[in-house]
Each structure stands twice: as C-alpha cells, then as structure tokens.
Design a protein around this motif. Structure first.
Motif, PDB file in Angstrom:
ATOM      1  N   LEU A   1      60.988  44.558  58.096  1.00  0.00           N
ATOM      2  CA  LEU A   1      59.838  43.084  58.274  1.00  0.00           C
ATOM      3  C   LEU A   1      59.676  42.692  55.977  1.00  0.00           C
ATOM      4  CD1 LEU A   1      56.764  44.074  60.959  1.00  0.00           C
ATOM      5  CD2 LEU A   1      58.558  41.928  60.653  1.00  0.00           C
ATOM      6  N   LEU A   2      59.551  43.240  55.584  1.00  0.00           N
ATOM      7  CA  LEU A   2      59.848  43.261  54.475  1.00  0.00           C
ATOM      8  C   LEU A   2      60.899  43.168  53.346  1.00  0.00           C
ATOM      9  CD1 LEU A   2      57.760  46.942  52.788  1.00  0.00           C
ATOM     10  CD2 LEU A   2      57.099  45.050  53.072  1.00  0.00           C
ATOM     11  N   ALA A   3      62.323  42.879  54.016  1.00  0.00           N
ATOM     12  CA  ALA A   3      63.260  43.038  54.107  1.00  0.00           C
ATOM     13  C   ALA A   3      63.407  40.770  53.445  1.00  0.00           C
ATOM     14  CB  ALA A   3      64.338  42.655  54.416  1.00  0.00           C
ATOM     15  N   ALA A   4      62.559  40.217  54.281  1.00  0.00           N
ATOM     16  CA  ALA A   4      62.049  39.052  54.252  1.00  0.00           C
ATOM     17  C   ALA A   4      61.430  38.708  53.030  1.00  0.00           C
ATOM     18  CB  ALA A   4      61.661  38.719  55.375  1.00  0.00           C
ATOM     19  N   GLY A   5      60.649  39.233  52.696  1.00  0.00           N
ATOM     20  CA  GLY A   5      59.609  40.077  51.730  1.00  0.00           C
ATOM     21  C   GLY A   5      58.194  40.232  52.261  1.00  0.00           C
ATOM     22  N   ALA A   6      56.949  40.369  51.366  1.00  0.00           N
ATOM     23  CA  ALA A   6      55.995  41.047  51.274  1.00  0.00           C
ATOM     24  C   ALA A   6      54.969  39.841  50.954  1.00  0.00           C
ATOM     25  CB  ALA A   6      55.889  42.384  50.333  1.00  0.00           C
ATOM     26  N   PRO A   7      53.821  40.168  51.054  1.00  0.00           N
ATOM     27  CA  PRO A   7      52.267  38.647  51.079  1.00  0.00           C
ATOM     28  C   PRO A   7      52.961  39.355  49.546  1.00  0.00           C
ATOM     29  CG  PRO A   7      51.557  40.723  52.726  1.00  0.00           C
ATOM     30  CD  PRO A   7      53.821  40.711  52.049  1.00  0.00           C
ATOM     31  N   GLU A   8      52.930  37.232  48.578  1.00  0.00           N
ATOM     32  CA  GLU A   8      52.321  37.422  47.187  1.00  0.00           C
ATOM     33  C   GLU A   8      51.524  38.216  47.082  1.00  0.00           C
ATOM     34  OE1 GLU A   8      51.894  33.258  44.233  1.00  0.00           O
ATOM     35  OE2 GLU A   8      52.790  33.334  46.582  1.00  0.00           O
ATOM     36  N   GLY A   9      51.417  38.742  45.738  1.00  0.00           N
ATOM     37  CA  GLY A   9      50.176  39.625  45.024  1.00  0.00           C
ATOM     38  C   GLY A   9      49.174  40.527  46.163  1.00  0.00           C
ATOM     39  N   HIS A  10      50.643  41.087  46.971  1.00  0.00           N
ATOM     40  CA  HIS A  10      50.346  42.480  47.417  1.00  0.00           C
ATOM     41  C   HIS A  10      50.173  43.309  46.514  1.00  0.00           C
ATOM     42  CE1 HIS A  10      49.827  44.975  50.133  1.00  0.00           C
ATOM     43  NE2 HIS A  10      49.371  44.815  51.220  1.00  0.00           N
TER      44      HIS A  10
END
Length: 222
Positions: free
Chosen positions: A21-30
C-alpha cells in the motif's frame, strides 16, 4: 525461539501488505514521512533484516574473547619471574620486560584491557539486540490486533481497490514499526559512541628511556 520469532510469520504477512500500500504513496503530511526519509526503508523490509539479529552469537563472542585473556595471563606470569643476574644486559632486559608487561596487561590501553573492552562491548550489543527484539515484538503484537490491520487486510484483498482508508491504516502501522526500529538504531549508535574509544587499536607504550651499554660485566646467580 523468542516472542519476535513467534510473531514473524503473521507480522511479515501484514507488513508485506503495508509495504504494497505504501508503494503507491503515504498520505500527504503524515508523520510517517520523516521516518521514511530517515530510515530509507519500508517496514516489511526493515523487520526482515532485523529478524536475523540474535543475542546468542554476540554473547558467545564475548565469552570467546575472554578465554583469550588466559593466554595473556600465562605469558605475563612467565615474564614476571625474576632472574638473579645484574649488569648492563640485565638492566636492559628488565626494562624491556617491564615495558612488555605494561603493553600486555596494564590499564585499559593494554592488550588485555582492549580484550576485556571488546568482550564487554559484545555483551552490551547482545543486551541491545535482546531489548530491541522485545520492543519490536511488542509493537508487532499491537499492530496485528489493531483496527488498522483489519483495514490493511481489507484493502489488499484480490480485486479490491485500495482507497485512502487503506493507505492511512498502512501509514499508521508503518509509523509504529519504524518508530521502534528508529529507537533501536539510536541505541546501537549510542553504544558505538560509548565504546568506540575503548575499542581503538592499542599502541606500543613506554619505550626504554636509556639506551643499553655494551661491554660491561654481567653476573648471573643461581
């Protein structure tokens, strides 16, 4: 087998899903982002590497190093035997013998001192590994039973589109795991700073101050 070994299989399965899931990106500002920038690794890969660290080999290394001290003790005992002789040669020998004894076993900068420091450093590392494995096992147990784990499993089922909820849950799990590993790595760096001076290469100390004189009389007594 310790608690971390017992949790490894379900933990790695969950973290593999988190990494996906994180390979697609973590939530912005997390709050995960500073950890990712610092650690430069996803949680699943980090835990797989950490699982190979065990305290037993380090404890065994400490014991092995301490066994070497016995040989130095025997050598120092031989050098400590006095010989009933006098003269220039005797004085030169006594000075060289005393210098060698200091180099072998006198203070923390001697060879024996460095061996003892190396063994103690191995013990300290073993303690660090053991404590870090306990902390990581505790964190894995917590995330495995969390609502975020349920969300991650739901988001990674075949045919399911991973939405923001899945990414947010994955980021929360990753933050907990990488946070524990970050503390562990800080502990390792602290140990190295503390023990570094005691592990430096020892050098020959206290060379004879007076050059020997030749041609005099040597007397040997029995």
């Amino acid at each position: 087998m310790d608690a971390l070994d017992r949790l490894a299989e379900p933990g790695l399965d969950l973290l593999a899903r988190v990494d996906t899931l994180l390979a697609a990106g973590a939530p912005e500002g997390h709050r995960l982002w500073p950890l990712l920038r610092r650690m430069q690794v996803l949680p699943g890969a980090a835990v797989r590497e950490f699982l190979d660290l065990h305290p037993a080999p380090l404890t065994g290394a400490g014991h092995a190093v301490r066994r070497l001290v016995r040989g130095y003790d025997d050598t120092c005992a031989l050098l400590g035997d006095t010989i009933a002789w006098s003269g220039a040669a005797a004085s030169a020998y006594d000075e060289a013998r005393a210098t060698l004894l200091r180099h072998l076993d006198e203070g923390p900068e001697s060879l024996v001192g460095r061996l003892e420091s190396t063994a103690s450093y191995a013990d300290a590392l073993a303690g660090w590994v053991e404590g870090s494995r306990v902390a990581l096992a505790r964190a894995l147990a917590e995330v495995l039973g969390s609502s975020e784990a349920v969300a991650v499993h739901a988001a990674t089922r075949p045919g399911v589109h991973a939405g923001p909820a899945g990414a947010s849950a994955a980021a929360e799990i990753a933050t907990r795991i990488l946070g524990v590993l970050g503390v562990a790595y800080d502990g390792a760096e602290t140990l190295l700073r503390q023990w570094g001076p005691s592990l430096a290469e020892t050098v020959w100390r206290d060379r004879p101050a007076v050059a020997p004189h030749y041609g005099g009389t040597t007397r040997i007594g029995y």
